[in-house]
Write a protein that holds these residues in place. Sequence first.
Motif, PDB file in Angstrom:
ATOM      1  N   SER A  10       0.856  -1.180   0.000  1.00 36.54           N
ATOM      2  CA  SER A  10       0.000   0.000   0.000  1.00 36.54           C
ATOM      3  C   SER A  10       0.896   1.235   0.000  1.00 36.54           C
ATOM      4  O   SER A  10       2.104   1.141   0.220  1.00 36.54           O
ATOM      5  N   THR A  34       1.530  -1.028  -6.229  1.00 35.82           N
ATOM      6  CA  THR A  34       0.770  -0.407  -5.147  1.00 35.82           C
ATOM      7  C   THR A  34      -0.687  -0.840  -5.244  1.00 35.82           C
ATOM      8  O   THR A  34      -1.266  -0.882  -6.334  1.00 35.82           O
ATOM      9  N   ASP A  36      -4.695  -1.038  -3.095  1.00 31.16           N
ATOM     10  CA  ASP A  36      -5.610  -0.616  -2.045  1.00 31.16           C
ATOM     11  C   ASP A  36      -5.965  -1.875  -1.254  1.00 31.16           C
ATOM     12  O   ASP A  36      -6.631  -2.772  -1.790  1.00 31.16           O
ATOM     13  N   LYS A  38      -8.155  -2.510   0.771  1.00 29.50           N
ATOM     14  CA  LYS A  38      -9.593  -2.763   0.842  1.00 29.50           C
ATOM     15  C   LYS A  38     -10.137  -3.325  -0.460  1.00 29.50           C
ATOM     16  O   LYS A  38     -11.252  -3.837  -0.494  1.00 29.50           O
ATOM     17  N   ASP A  39      -9.368  -3.210  -1.526  1.00 27.17           N
ATOM     18  CA  ASP A  39      -9.796  -3.708  -2.837  1.00 27.17           C
ATOM     19  C   ASP A  39      -8.602  -4.374  -3.531  1.00 27.17           C
ATOM     20  O   ASP A  39      -8.084  -3.862  -4.527  1.00 27.17           O
TER      21      ASP A  39
END
Length: 205
Positions: A10, A34, A36, A38-39
């Motif tokens: 991240s 990189t 996310d 959460k996704d």
Amino acid sequence: MRNALTLFSSVDDVLCHRVRLVLAAKGVTYDLITVDPKDPPEDLIDLNPYHSVPTLVERDLVLYASSVVTEYLDERYPHPPLMPVDPLSRARLRLAMLRLEHDWVPEVRAIQTGTKAQADAARKRLKDLVTASVPLFKAFKFFLNAEMSLADCAMAPIVWRLESLGVPLPKDGKAIEDYGNRIFRNPGFTRSLTPQERNLRDLPG
């Protein structure tokens, strides 16, 4: 041409930063992806059953959990060594890193992602942890060791973020400030930063 290593990371996370700092200290080139958290992308979901970052890929080898990844990197790329030779010192540093993961990192994440009440409570707990640690920073040039180690790669990302997290250093915290500046002036530390992390504070002159 692709590098041998790929790191899923991240853009602003103390555990991912920990791994990037080890890679920078070793001078190892790698491909950075990189994500996310959460996704997570399909690639990461296929590679890591926890879909977590940091995740390191080297050919058929997939490693996750920052402690596992950093120990592997230190053994895989032995120069410069980031752990002392003697077992007692190594055990002491491993225990310190475990405490950082269990005690400090959850407070950092609560400040970053929690509700206002959760963040305020975490900010107070983290300040207490920082204050209690001042003697440790006074005892050695680096964290619990005379030379930079994997423990510094775990601690420095937290110290780097204290200001942006709203956690001021205690009145007798000059040893922590001096410690941070020693590491932050290292070109390897600068290389370890994502653009988002670079904007959290000014690098020392």
